[in-house]
Design a protein around this motif. Sequence first.
Motif, PDB file in Angstrom:
ATOM      1  N   VAL A 124      29.092 -70.705 -16.084  1.00 25.38           N
ATOM      2  CA  VAL A 124      27.996 -69.954 -15.510  1.00 25.38           C
ATOM      3  C   VAL A 124      28.564 -68.667 -14.931  1.00 25.38           C
ATOM      4  CG1 VAL A 124      26.257 -69.928 -13.700  1.00 25.38           C
ATOM      5  CG2 VAL A 124      26.685 -72.017 -14.969  1.00 25.38           C
ATOM      6  N   PHE A 125      27.925 -67.569 -15.281  1.00 28.85           N
ATOM      7  CA  PHE A 125      28.299 -66.251 -14.775  1.00 28.85           C
ATOM      8  C   PHE A 125      27.011 -65.591 -14.300  1.00 28.85           C
ATOM      9  CE2 PHE A 125      29.030 -61.671 -15.520  1.00 28.85           C
ATOM     10  CZ  PHE A 125      30.177 -61.485 -14.760  1.00 28.85           C
ATOM     11  N   VAL A 126      26.948 -65.203 -13.033  1.00 29.31           N
ATOM     12  CA  VAL A 126      25.751 -64.575 -12.480  1.00 29.31           C
ATOM     13  C   VAL A 126      26.027 -63.090 -12.315  1.00 29.31           C
ATOM     14  CG1 VAL A 126      24.170 -64.517 -10.519  1.00 29.31           C
ATOM     15  CG2 VAL A 126      25.118 -66.698 -11.285  1.00 29.31           C
ATOM     16  N   THR A 127      25.101 -62.266 -12.805  1.00 22.91           N
ATOM     17  CA  THR A 127      25.259 -60.824 -12.690  1.00 22.91           C
ATOM     18  C   THR A 127      23.905 -60.164 -12.519  1.00 22.91           C
ATOM     19  OG1 THR A 127      26.176 -58.844 -13.740  1.00 22.91           O
ATOM     20  CG2 THR A 127      25.174 -60.463 -15.203  1.00 22.91           C
ATOM     21  N   HIS A 128      23.919 -58.961 -12.000  1.00 28.61           N
ATOM     22  CA  HIS A 128      22.717 -58.136 -11.924  1.00 28.61           C
ATOM     23  C   HIS A 128      22.787 -57.027 -12.971  1.00 28.61           C
ATOM     24  CE1 HIS A 128      22.636 -59.978  -7.901  1.00 28.61           C
ATOM     25  NE2 HIS A 128      21.339 -59.957  -8.108  1.00 28.61           N
ATOM     26  N   SER A 129      23.780 -57.067 -13.828  1.00 25.88           N
ATOM     27  CA  SER A 129      23.993 -56.035 -14.832  1.00 25.88           C
ATOM     28  C   SER A 129      23.508 -56.497 -16.204  1.00 25.88           C
ATOM     29  CB  SER A 129      25.486 -55.689 -14.898  1.00 25.88           C
ATOM     30  OG  SER A 129      25.760 -54.906 -16.037  1.00 25.88           O
ATOM     31  N   ALA A 130      22.567 -55.763 -16.770  1.00 24.14           N
ATOM     32  CA  ALA A 130      22.079 -56.089 -18.111  1.00 24.14           C
ATOM     33  C   ALA A 130      23.214 -55.965 -19.126  1.00 24.14           C
ATOM     34  CB  ALA A 130      20.920 -55.173 -18.491  1.00 24.14           C
ATOM     35  N   ASP A 131      24.050 -54.959 -18.968  1.00 20.32           N
ATOM     36  CA  ASP A 131      25.160 -54.765 -19.906  1.00 20.32           C
ATOM     37  C   ASP A 131      26.165 -55.911 -19.831  1.00 20.32           C
ATOM     38  OD1 ASP A 131      24.504 -52.226 -21.204  1.00 20.32           O
ATOM     39  OD2 ASP A 131      24.751 -51.373 -19.211  1.00 20.32           O
ATOM     40  N   GLU A 132      26.528 -56.326 -18.617  1.00 21.54           N
ATOM     41  CA  GLU A 132      27.451 -57.466 -18.482  1.00 21.54           C
ATOM     42  C   GLU A 132      26.863 -58.711 -19.129  1.00 21.54           C
ATOM     43  OE1 GLU A 132      30.329 -57.164 -14.609  1.00 21.54           O
ATOM     44  OE2 GLU A 132      28.385 -58.112 -14.345  1.00 21.54           O
ATOM     45  N   ALA A 133      25.594 -58.948 -18.894  1.00 21.56           N
ATOM     46  CA  ALA A 133      24.948 -60.134 -19.455  1.00 21.56           C
ATOM     47  C   ALA A 133      24.997 -60.107 -20.979  1.00 21.56           C
ATOM     48  CB  ALA A 133      23.504 -60.229 -18.970  1.00 21.56           C
ATOM     49  N   LEU A 134      24.680 -58.963 -21.574  1.00 22.60           N
ATOM     50  CA  LEU A 134      24.654 -58.863 -23.037  1.00 22.60           C
ATOM     51  C   LEU A 134      26.051 -58.921 -23.654  1.00 22.60           C
ATOM     52  CD1 LEU A 134      21.880 -56.172 -23.432  1.00 22.60           C
ATOM     53  CD2 LEU A 134      21.788 -58.532 -24.263  1.00 22.60           C
ATOM     54  N   VAL A 135      27.031 -58.334 -22.986  1.00 23.27           N
ATOM     55  CA  VAL A 135      28.388 -58.301 -23.536  1.00 23.27           C
ATOM     56  C   VAL A 135      29.101 -59.636 -23.342  1.00 23.27           C
ATOM     57  CG1 VAL A 135      30.665 -57.225 -23.303  1.00 23.27           C
ATOM     58  CG2 VAL A 135      28.621 -55.804 -23.341  1.00 23.27           C
ATOM     59  N   LEU A 136      28.893 -60.285 -22.198  1.00 26.68           N
ATOM     60  CA  LEU A 136      29.658 -61.491 -21.880  1.00 26.68           C
ATOM     61  C   LEU A 136      28.914 -62.799 -22.123  1.00 26.68           C
ATOM     62  CD1 LEU A 136      31.242 -60.273 -18.532  1.00 26.68           C
ATOM     63  CD2 LEU A 136      32.297 -60.309 -20.801  1.00 26.68           C
ATOM     64  N   GLY A 137      27.593 -62.755 -22.145  1.00 24.65           N
ATOM     65  CA  GLY A 137      26.823 -63.989 -22.180  1.00 24.65           C
ATOM     66  C   GLY A 137      26.561 -64.542 -23.567  1.00 24.65           C
ATOM     67  N   ASP A 138      26.613 -65.864 -23.673  1.00 14.54           N
ATOM     68  CA  ASP A 138      26.179 -66.555 -24.888  1.00 14.54           C
ATOM     69  C   ASP A 138      24.698 -66.902 -24.776  1.00 14.54           C
ATOM     70  OD1 ASP A 138      28.696 -66.565 -26.137  1.00 14.54           O
ATOM     71  OD2 ASP A 138      29.296 -68.294 -24.938  1.00 14.54           O
ATOM     72  N   ARG A 139      24.234 -67.019 -23.534  1.00 18.72           N
ATOM     73  CA  ARG A 139      22.828 -67.282 -23.258  1.00 18.72           C
ATOM     74  C   ARG A 139      22.498 -66.560 -21.958  1.00 18.72           C
ATOM     75  NH1 ARG A 139      20.726 -73.287 -22.195  1.00 18.72           N
ATOM     76  NH2 ARG A 139      22.614 -73.174 -20.973  1.00 18.72           N
TER      77      ARG A 139
END
Length: 86
Positions: free
Chosen positions: A1-16
């Motif tokens: 689980v990785f929590v962020t407020h950054s749309a870019d971080e979410a898209l680059v790092l997230g699988d979901r």
Amino acid sequence: VFVTHSADEALVLGDRILVLSSRPGRIEARMAPPFPAPRWQADPRDQPAYPELRRHLWQHLKDAVLNNPDSDFHVARSERETGSGM
């Protein structure tokens, strides 16, 4: 689980990606970025789908903030529709 407020971080790092509402925290939207892993081999930001996914994610976040009466950025629906609140 990785929590962020950054749309870019979410898209680059997230699988979901889950967009949560404010209190009580409920899932407002779900996304599964279509970028292959490992992402360090090919930067997702170079993919044609990236800008549209980012806009889609930002729209969810923007709507959540503007529709939350407890937000400093809350705009009443009538003001949003006429553009007078911004």
